[in-house]
Design an enzyme around this catalytic site. Structure first.
Site, PDB file in Angstrom:
ATOM      1  N   LYS A 135       0.852  -1.193   0.000  1.00  0.00           N
ATOM      2  CA  LYS A 135       0.000   0.000   0.000  1.00  0.00           C
ATOM      3  C   LYS A 135       0.888   1.243   0.000  1.00  0.00           C
ATOM      4  O   LYS A 135       1.858   1.315   0.755  1.00  0.00           O
ATOM      5  CB  LYS A 135      -0.901  -0.037   1.241  1.00  0.00           C
ATOM      6  CG  LYS A 135      -2.130   0.785   1.118  1.00  0.00           C
ATOM      7  CD  LYS A 135      -3.217   0.371   2.107  1.00  0.00           C
ATOM      8  CE  LYS A 135      -4.374   1.346   2.006  1.00  0.00           C
ATOM      9  NZ  LYS A 135      -5.552   0.893   2.723  1.00  0.00           N
ATOM     10  N   GLU A 149     -19.932  -4.321   9.758  1.00  0.00           N
ATOM     11  CA  GLU A 149     -20.840  -3.509  10.560  1.00  0.00           C
ATOM     12  C   GLU A 149     -21.949  -4.343  11.179  1.00  0.00           C
ATOM     13  O   GLU A 149     -22.329  -4.107  12.338  1.00  0.00           O
ATOM     14  CB  GLU A 149     -21.438  -2.383   9.705  1.00  0.00           C
ATOM     15  CG  GLU A 149     -20.445  -1.263   9.331  1.00  0.00           C
ATOM     16  CD  GLU A 149     -19.526  -1.596   8.163  1.00  0.00           C
ATOM     17  OE1 GLU A 149     -19.694  -2.671   7.537  1.00  0.00           O
ATOM     18  OE2 GLU A 149     -18.628  -0.784   7.849  1.00  0.00           O
ATOM     19  N   ARG A 199     -25.656  -0.812   6.574  1.00  0.00           N
ATOM     20  CA  ARG A 199     -25.348  -2.243   6.558  1.00  0.00           C
ATOM     21  C   ARG A 199     -25.948  -2.998   7.748  1.00  0.00           C
ATOM     22  O   ARG A 199     -26.237  -4.182   7.663  1.00  0.00           O
ATOM     23  CB  ARG A 199     -23.822  -2.426   6.628  1.00  0.00           C
ATOM     24  CG  ARG A 199     -23.097  -2.241   5.327  1.00  0.00           C
ATOM     25  CD  ARG A 199     -23.298  -3.473   4.489  1.00  0.00           C
ATOM     26  NE  ARG A 199     -22.955  -3.225   3.108  1.00  0.00           N
ATOM     27  CZ  ARG A 199     -21.757  -3.446   2.587  1.00  0.00           C
ATOM     28  NH1 ARG A 199     -20.793  -3.907   3.351  1.00  0.00           N
ATOM     29  NH2 ARG A 199     -21.533  -3.224   1.328  1.00  0.00           N
TER      30      ARG A 199
HETATM   31  C1  LIG Z   1     -19.273  -1.001   4.435  1.00  0.00           C
HETATM   32  C2  LIG Z   1     -18.040  -0.141   4.489  1.00  0.00           C
HETATM   33  N1  LIG Z   1     -17.431   0.084   5.668  1.00  0.00           N
HETATM   34  C3  LIG Z   1     -16.321   0.858   5.720  1.00  0.00           C
HETATM   35  C4  LIG Z   1     -15.810   1.419   4.588  1.00  0.00           C
HETATM   36  C5  LIG Z   1     -14.609   2.359   4.676  1.00  0.00           C
HETATM   37  N2  LIG Z   1     -13.448   1.804   3.985  1.00  0.00           N
HETATM   38  C6  LIG Z   1     -13.105   2.192   2.745  1.00  0.00           C
HETATM   39  S1  LIG Z   1     -11.782   1.411   2.172  1.00  0.00           S
HETATM   40  C7  LIG Z   1     -11.587   0.560   3.599  1.00  0.00           C
HETATM   41  C8  LIG Z   1     -10.437  -0.391   3.751  1.00  0.00           C
HETATM   42  C9  LIG Z   1     -10.362  -1.315   2.607  1.00  0.00           C
HETATM   43  O1  LIG Z   1      -9.250  -2.151   2.770  1.00  0.00           O
HETATM   44  P1  LIG Z   1      -8.867  -3.120   1.589  1.00  0.00           P
HETATM   45  O2  LIG Z   1     -10.097  -3.770   1.056  1.00  0.00           O
HETATM   46  O3  LIG Z   1      -7.806  -4.036   2.075  1.00  0.00           O
HETATM   47  O4  LIG Z   1      -8.338  -2.171   0.453  1.00  0.00           O
HETATM   48  P2  LIG Z   1      -6.986  -1.324   0.403  1.00  0.00           P
HETATM   49  O5  LIG Z   1      -7.390   0.096   0.597  1.00  0.00           O
HETATM   50  O6  LIG Z   1      -6.072  -1.805   1.491  1.00  0.00           O
HETATM   51  O7  LIG Z   1      -6.438  -1.564  -0.941  1.00  0.00           O
HETATM   52  C10 LIG Z   1     -12.584   0.886   4.513  1.00  0.00           C
HETATM   53  C11 LIG Z   1     -12.702   0.338   5.878  1.00  0.00           C
HETATM   54  C12 LIG Z   1     -16.480   1.161   3.374  1.00  0.00           C
HETATM   55  N3  LIG Z   1     -16.077   1.677   2.211  1.00  0.00           N
HETATM   56  N4  LIG Z   1     -17.574   0.376   3.356  1.00  0.00           N
END
Ligand SMILES: Cc1ncc(C[n+]2csc(CCOP(=O)(O)OP(=O)(O)O)c2C)c(N)n1
Length: 534
Positions: free
Chosen positions: A279, A363, A391
């Site tokens: 990342k 959630e 959610r």
């Molecule tokens: C239902 C929901 N909860 C929380 C989020 C906030 N959120 C956006 S990206 C993320 C982390 C995603 O991590 P990952 O899938 O590993 O992707 P990366 O950014 O590490 O590539 C979160 C918690 C969201 N988009 N949707």
């Protein structure tokens, strides 16, 4: 190189060396734009090579690529004809920071909320099969998003379905903060499985020695995979639920990525490719601090420092007040669905590491788990952004409200949130929470009232919702009056004298407001009062 890229065909024409140069140019371009517009930086820098490889092997829009969450789709947007428009990303009338089907045919499915991609891709694959088409369908999902219940429900269905589709697991060991949970530990074992990487090469050699035609290849691949699996891996979750697991593969090596993607095309069933990425790759500050650069406001490229100092906001007030309350009451615990920093819990986590539970991007589970804790005597406080509370609707009704359990549900980012667009606006929570029995719903007019409401919520011992906006207090209005919080009571902030009323009709204006809108209402009321005086 970048200026020549107007459509995926332009990427396909490049040599490997040129693709590597393109990757670096894309990184510079994205860093420059996000430093000006704000946005999701670290996640995009991590998938530059992966996106180039995907567009080298697959053909959008015929082939479908579903980006989970969609915050990492900037490179996809550049390659699919939106290079110049990217300069206006997340701005009024500019392109969106997430995939939008109405923006470009290459965005095959809208995303924004996590963990939906495998379900959507499986649906597309099933629709394809029923209609006798033969395009490829790919879901790109992060290891963070994989912790969401929906993703696991979809894996369960997809693995069993035998449907031809590819899931790309973009594993950077991070959600927004470091990824948590048993699945992360399991992936950790796969990441370091040197032996498996070697056997995987063996698999590739064996496959390349088989003529690549039709069904026999598929069966052969799967037979070899099964036998290798039995030899070297005791228990493989993905394989056991029906996926052909390929990888792990270095997510920053375009050539290797292309060859594994090509290989996945030969398998006539669900494939999971485990891609290891970093990342923030290529930008020192984002590599060192991927949480801070997950989603960033404008910043200085040279120093990595934000351009605007962050004012005190409701999330910070929440975190500080919760620490104070938790010091007085050891029943108070915090639950977060992978949003410890965003919801203001970072300091709480340092002070009470055993009283905070990061459950992953889950959630629904967060709420029912909190209900369980409440049933057994704890006071769980669960801050979740308003749009992500959607959610957990049934869990709030079925597990918290109907059992009248003292869970304190803190609805952060309630109201208009700005640049993330329609999927992230917190505009439905008031409508849906008010339909639920047994809930006490509050919305503070300022920080002080927010603190009072949190105190009140702890004492109430019933399900409570406190909703508060993104950002801070209204700077132009400061409220002197703070009535004690009481159930079902409104507070009169300003009254117009009787003599000021219209003498003929005795008409008066009553302004009723809640939460952030109280400051606006006050401004209006003051203006009316002024006009009356004149
Ligand atoms: C239902 C929901 N909860 C929380 C989020 C906030 N959120 C956006 S990206 C993320 C982390 C995603 O991590 P990952 O899938 O590993 O992707 P990366 O950014 O590490 O590539 C979160 C918690 C969201 N988009 N949707």
């Amino acid at each position: 190189m970048l200026e020549k890229i107007n459509e995926p065909e332009d990427v396909k024409k490049l040599t490997q060396k040129e693709k590597e140069i393109l990757a670096e140019e894309i990184r510079e371009y994205i860093i420059r734009i996000v430093s000006k517009n704000g946005g999701h930086l670290a996640s995009n820098l991590g998938v530059v090579e992966l996106t180039i490889a995907l567009h080298s092997i697959f053909d959008v829009p015929t082939d479908k690529i579903v980006w989970d969450v969609g915050h990492q789709s900037y490179i996809h947007k550049i390659i699919t004809g939106r290079r110049e428009q990217l300069k206006e990303i997340r701005k009024f009338n500019g392109i969106a920071g997430f995939p939008k089907t109405n923006e470009n045919a290459s965005d095959c499915f809208n995303t924004g909320h996590s963990s939906t991609s495998i379900s959507a891709a499986l649906g597309m694959a099933r629709a394809r099969d029923l209609q006798g088409k033969n395009n490829n369908v790919i879901a790109v999902i992060g290891d963070g998003a994989l912790t969401g219940g929906m993703a696991l429900e979809a894996l369960n269905d997809a693995g069993y379905s035998k449907c031809k589709m590819t899931v790309i697991l973009n594993d950077n060991e991070m959600s927004i903060s470091p990824n948590m949970g048993g699945l992360n530990n399991f992936l950790g074992k796969l990441r370091t499985k040197k032996l498996y990487t070697r056997t995987n090469n063996l698999l590739k050699r064996q496959i390349s020695s088989i003529p690549l035609v039709g069904k026999p290849v598929v069966t052969a691949v799967q037979r070899i995979k099964r036998s290798i699996k039995q030899l070297v891996i005791h228990k493989m979750f993905f394989e056991d639920i029906g996926f052909t697991y390929l990888g792990p593969v270095d997510g920053h090596n375009i050539e290797k990525l292309e060859s594994i993607l090509e290989l996945s095309k030969q398998v006539n069933g669900p494939v999971l490719i485990h891609v290891l990425t970093k990342k923030g790759k290529g930008y020192k500050f984002a590599e060192e601090n991927p949480d801070r650069f997950h989603a960033t406001s404008t910043f200085d490229i040279e120093t990595g420092e934000p351009k605007k100092a962050k004012n005190k906001d409701y999330s910070k007030v929440f975190g500080e007040k919760l620490i104070e309350l938790a010091k007085e009451n050891d029943k108070i615990v915090a639950v977060t669905a992978s949003m410890k920093n965003g919801t203001g819990l970072a300091q709480f986590a340092k002070e009470f590491p055993y009283r905070i539970f990061d459950v992953g991007i889950a959630e629904q589970h967060a709420i029912t788990m909190a209900a369980g804790m409440a049933k057994e005597g704890m006071i769980p406080v669960v801050p979740i952004y308003a749009s992500f509370y959607q959610r957990a609707y049934d869990q709030v009704i079925h597990d918290v409200a109907m059992q009248n359990l003292p869970v304190i549900m803190c609805v952060d980012r309630a109201g208009i949130v700005g640049a993330d667009g329609e999927t992230h606006q917190g505009i439905l929570d008031m409508a849906f929470f008010r339909l639920i029995p047994n809930l006490t719903i509050m919305a503070p007019k300022d920080f002080r009232e927010f603190e009072d409401m949190l105190e009140f919520a702890v004492k109430l011992k019933k399900p409570v919702v406190v909703r508060y906006p993104r950002g801070g207090e209204d700077k132009e209005i400061s409220f002197e009056k703070h009535d004690e919080i009481g159930l079902g009571k409104a507070e009169v902030l300003q009254q117009i004298e009787n003599s000021q009323l219209d003498s003929d009709s005795q008409q008066a204006v009553t302004i009723v407001a809640i939460g952030k809108m109280v400051a606006r209402a006050m401004k209006k009321a003051q203006k009316i009062k002024q006009e009356e005086r004149n």
